[in-house]
Each structure stands twice: as structure tokens, then as C-alpha cells.
Scaffold this motif. Structure first.
Motif, mmCIF file in Angstrom:
data_model
loop_
_atom_site.group_PDB
_atom_site.id
_atom_site.type_symbol
_atom_site.label_atom_id
_atom_site.label_comp_id
_atom_site.label_asym_id
_atom_site.label_seq_id
_atom_site.Cartn_x
_atom_site.Cartn_y
_atom_site.Cartn_z
ATOM 1 N N GLN A 160 47.005 41.856 45.206
ATOM 2 C CA GLN A 160 45.590 41.995 44.908
ATOM 3 C C GLN A 160 44.683 40.734 44.981
ATOM 4 O OE1 GLN A 160 43.729 44.546 43.837
ATOM 5 N NE2 GLN A 160 45.147 46.144 43.840
ATOM 6 N N LEU A 161 45.393 39.683 44.517
ATOM 7 C CA LEU A 161 44.827 38.129 44.729
ATOM 8 C C LEU A 161 44.454 37.834 45.955
ATOM 9 C CD1 LEU A 161 46.203 36.241 41.789
ATOM 10 C CD2 LEU A 161 44.388 37.589 41.621
ATOM 11 N N ARG A 162 45.365 38.343 46.993
ATOM 12 C CA ARG A 162 45.187 37.706 48.251
ATOM 13 C C ARG A 162 43.863 38.680 48.995
ATOM 14 N NH1 ARG A 162 51.070 38.059 48.582
ATOM 15 N NH2 ARG A 162 51.761 36.154 48.377
ATOM 16 N N THR A 163 43.839 39.831 48.741
ATOM 17 C CA THR A 163 42.978 40.724 49.543
ATOM 18 C C THR A 163 41.504 40.742 48.976
ATOM 19 O OG1 THR A 163 43.676 42.700 48.011
ATOM 20 C CG2 THR A 163 44.945 42.310 49.884
ATOM 21 N N HIS A 164 41.362 40.206 47.995
ATOM 22 C CA HIS A 164 39.885 40.387 47.202
ATOM 23 C C HIS A 164 39.134 39.317 47.950
ATOM 24 C CE1 HIS A 164 39.599 43.229 44.175
ATOM 25 N NE2 HIS A 164 40.764 42.966 43.732
ATOM 26 N N ALA A 165 38.032 39.503 48.738
ATOM 27 C CA ALA A 165 37.264 38.691 49.292
ATOM 28 C C ALA A 165 36.390 37.507 48.269
ATOM 29 C CB ALA A 165 36.071 39.409 50.216
ATOM 30 N N GLY A 166 36.256 36.521 48.671
ATOM 31 C CA GLY A 166 35.854 35.580 47.862
ATOM 32 C C GLY A 166 36.551 34.839 46.816
ATOM 33 N N THR A 167 37.841 35.172 46.891
ATOM 34 C CA THR A 167 38.738 34.425 45.908
ATOM 35 C C THR A 167 38.872 33.029 46.101
ATOM 36 O OG1 THR A 167 40.255 36.272 46.046
ATOM 37 C CG2 THR A 167 41.156 34.245 45.028
ATOM 38 N N GLN A 168 38.619 32.292 45.178
ATOM 39 C CA GLN A 168 38.656 30.576 44.969
ATOM 40 C C GLN A 168 39.746 30.000 44.050
ATOM 41 O OE1 GLN A 168 34.758 28.830 44.517
ATOM 42 N NE2 GLN A 168 33.807 30.789 44.882
ATOM 43 N N ALA A 169 40.346 29.267 44.365
ATOM 44 C CA ALA A 169 41.267 28.772 43.269
ATOM 45 C C ALA A 169 41.478 26.921 43.293
ATOM 46 C CB ALA A 169 42.685 29.002 43.753
ATOM 47 N N LEU B 196 50.278 42.032 41.806
ATOM 48 C CA LEU B 196 49.116 41.100 41.564
ATOM 49 C C LEU B 196 48.743 40.126 42.492
ATOM 50 C CD1 LEU B 196 47.028 39.955 39.194
ATOM 51 C CD2 LEU B 196 49.180 38.251 38.626
ATOM 52 N N ALA B 197 49.659 39.450 43.032
ATOM 53 C CA ALA B 197 49.599 38.553 43.929
ATOM 54 C C ALA B 197 48.948 39.181 45.500
ATOM 55 C CB ALA B 197 51.013 38.056 44.759
#
Length: 297
Positions: free
Chosen positions: A25-34, A22-23
Motif C-alpha cells: 500500500q505504501l509503495r502504490t500510493h502516489a505522492g508518498t514522501q518519507a 502495508l508495504a
């Protein structure tokens, strides 16, 4: 045949692998905001102190928030000098593009299934002390509640996230017959450091108090809940209900292109508090140790 400890090790290993995926996947998706809100740790021995104020230590955004979220998803062990009875919380959210749902949703389902499987293995032991010994001999310093916590992937598009604090009470209807049966069962299991005769006398008194209640009097469990962060989610779609509340122990995960409006978590207590209706359950508890109160409909 695996021992119970070996099954627990195997399940936790699978869970760690799923969290790692999961980590990635979250790192590789462009446009991820947090965004996430770091809360103060509770010092060992301070977990029962009256809670009058909680200060948000840091509001993290961007890469810092994503890194903190990924650490939080797999933080399962006691930190030095911190209480093992006050669990770790990291309210916040991670926002991914809508087209990432196809990859993220199965991972979240797998992680939550493994969490449930781990809990089911622990619950095979019906004795509290045996559970504690099994878990802490197998995984020294592990806090089971933090392993059990499910990750939340919002099922719909959110138009607003409103972070807030909850310090409510759990109120549940109690069936008198079931309560008496529960008390009868507990007669033979005195808590540590309590004499068996003293315990049985106490239970017999509680059973008598329940049975002597008039027929028109019902029972309610009213137990205070520790102050904890929550998030009110308003859906973009015309759903019913249009708003839903979630616990904010860990960052929510959203897969949507629309960036929701955010009401950020502030220090506790908030400057403005909503007036609540007067409680309908009052008076002295019938069974103080179980938070059982009489209730007149």
C-alpha cells in the motif's frame, strides 16, 4: 490443539503477511514522501557503555527512506556482531495523501492487534527463562521488543514534527503495601547465581526498611531511561493539548495532504538543551536494585 510454539509461528506468519500488505500500500500510493534518520548499530558487548554521543549516520529521503522504513517495520532479528540488548531504532516519517487513510488505518490496526496477540502468547509463561527458551527455540535470533513495537498512525493532521532526544527518568508513585507484597512474593525466586538464604535475607531487610518508614514519607520509583529519539507533534487543529509527544523508534505514518514543517533529528547531545527544573526526589535510594526512593511531599 496448537502448542504455544505453533500459535506463535502462526501469529508471526499473519503479522508478516499484514506488514507485506502495508508495504504494498505504501509503495502504490502516489505522492508518498518519507524521511528517516539512520542511527549507528550498537556492537555486541557495548550496550552498557556510557552513552556520550550519537551521530546520525545518514538522513535518508524519498525512495531510499521509504525502502529503509519498510525494512525497519519488519526488522525483528539480531544482526551479526550487534547487541541483542540494544534494540534497533529508525526515527522518521512516511507521509501519504489524506485519501489513503481509509485503506491504511485498518491495516495498521490489524498489525498492532497481531503484535499484541504475539506478546500475549509469550506472556502466558510466567517464568523469564521459559519465555526466553520458548521464543529463541522457536525463532532463533528474534528480538521480541522489536516485534512488540506498535506502528504509529497519527490520528490528526500535523503542522509540525520536531525530532529530538529524550534521556529522562521514569518517576512513579509506589504504594507501600503493594511493594511489600511484591517483595514477599519475590522471596522464593532468587536470581541466578544467588544463594537462596542470602536472597531471602536481602528481601527481609528491604521489607523492614519499607515498614519502618514514618507515615508521612511516600515512595517513588525513579529509574533512568536510555537515551532514545522522540518526536513532538503539533496539530493543525485547535486541539487540547495542541502538541503531543511520541516515541520515534520507527517511522511515524501520516495520512494528510498538508506537508508538516520538520525539525530534523540532530546528533546527540544537541547543541542547545532546555534547562530542567531541579529534581524533587533525591538522596540515597531505599531499595537500590528497584530504584525506589523516599519522597517527602
Amino acid at each position: 490443539m496448537f502448542t504455544l510454539a505453533a500459535e506463535l509461528r502462526h501469529t508471526l506468519s499473519l503479522l508478516e503477511s499484514a506488514i507485506s500488505e502495508l508495504a504494498q500500500q505504501l509503495r502504490t500510493h502516489a505522492g508518498t514522501q518519507a524521511t528517516c534518520y539512520q542511527l549507528p548499530e550498537v556492537a555486541q558487548g557495548k550496550e552498557h557503555d556510557p552513552l556520550e554521543h550519537i551521530t546520525i549516520e545518514h538522513r535518508l529521503t524519498g525512495e531510499e527512506a521509504l525502502k529503509a522504513s519498510l525494512i525497519g517495520f519488519s526488522r525483528w532479528h539480531i544482526k551479526p556482531d550487534c547487541s541483542a540488548k540494544a534494540s534497533y531504532r529508525l526515527p522518521g516519517f512516511v507521509l501519504l495523501p489524506a485519501d489513503s487513510r481509509a485503506a491504511i488505518a485498518p491495516l495498521i490496526d490489524d498489525i498492532n492487534r497481531l503484535k499484541q496477540a504475539f506478546r500475549a502468547l509469550v506472556q502466558q509463561l510466567d517464568d523469564k527463562d521459559k519465555k526466553f527458551t520458548l521464543v529463541h527455540d522457536t525463532f532463533p535470533g528474534l528480538i521480541t521488543l522489536q516485534v512488540y513495537r506498535q506502528l504509529t498512525l497519527l490520528p490528526y493532521t500535523a503542522s509540525r514534527l520536531g525530532f529530538t532526544w529524550a534521556n529522562k527518568q521514569i518517576i512513579q508513585k509506589v504504594d507501600k503495601t503493594k511493594l511489600v507484597a511484591q517483595l514477599m512474593q519475590s522471596r522464593q525466586s532468587p536470581p541466578p547465581l544467588v544463594d537462596a538464604t542470602t536472597w531471602q535475607t536481602c528481601i527481609d531487610r528491604e521489607i523492614y526498611d519499607v515498614k519502618r518508614l514514618p507515615a508521612g514519607v511516600e515512595l517513588r520509583l525513579r529509574r533512568p531511561v536510555k537515551t532514545h529519539p522522540m518526536v513532538n507533534v503539533r496539530w493543525s487543529q485547535p486541539l487540547s493539548p495542541r502538541q503531543q509527544q511520541f516515541k520515534a523508534h520507527l517511522p511515524l505514518i501520516l495520512c494528510q495532504d498538508e506537508v508538516p514543517a520538520i525539525s530534523h533529528l540532530t546528533d546527540y547531545p544537541p547543541a542547545k538543551t532546555r534547562k530542567r527544573r531541579a529534581a524533587r526526589i533525591g538522596g540515597e535510594p531505599l531499595i537500590p536494585r528497584l530504584h525506589i526512593y523516599p519522597y517527602q511531599p
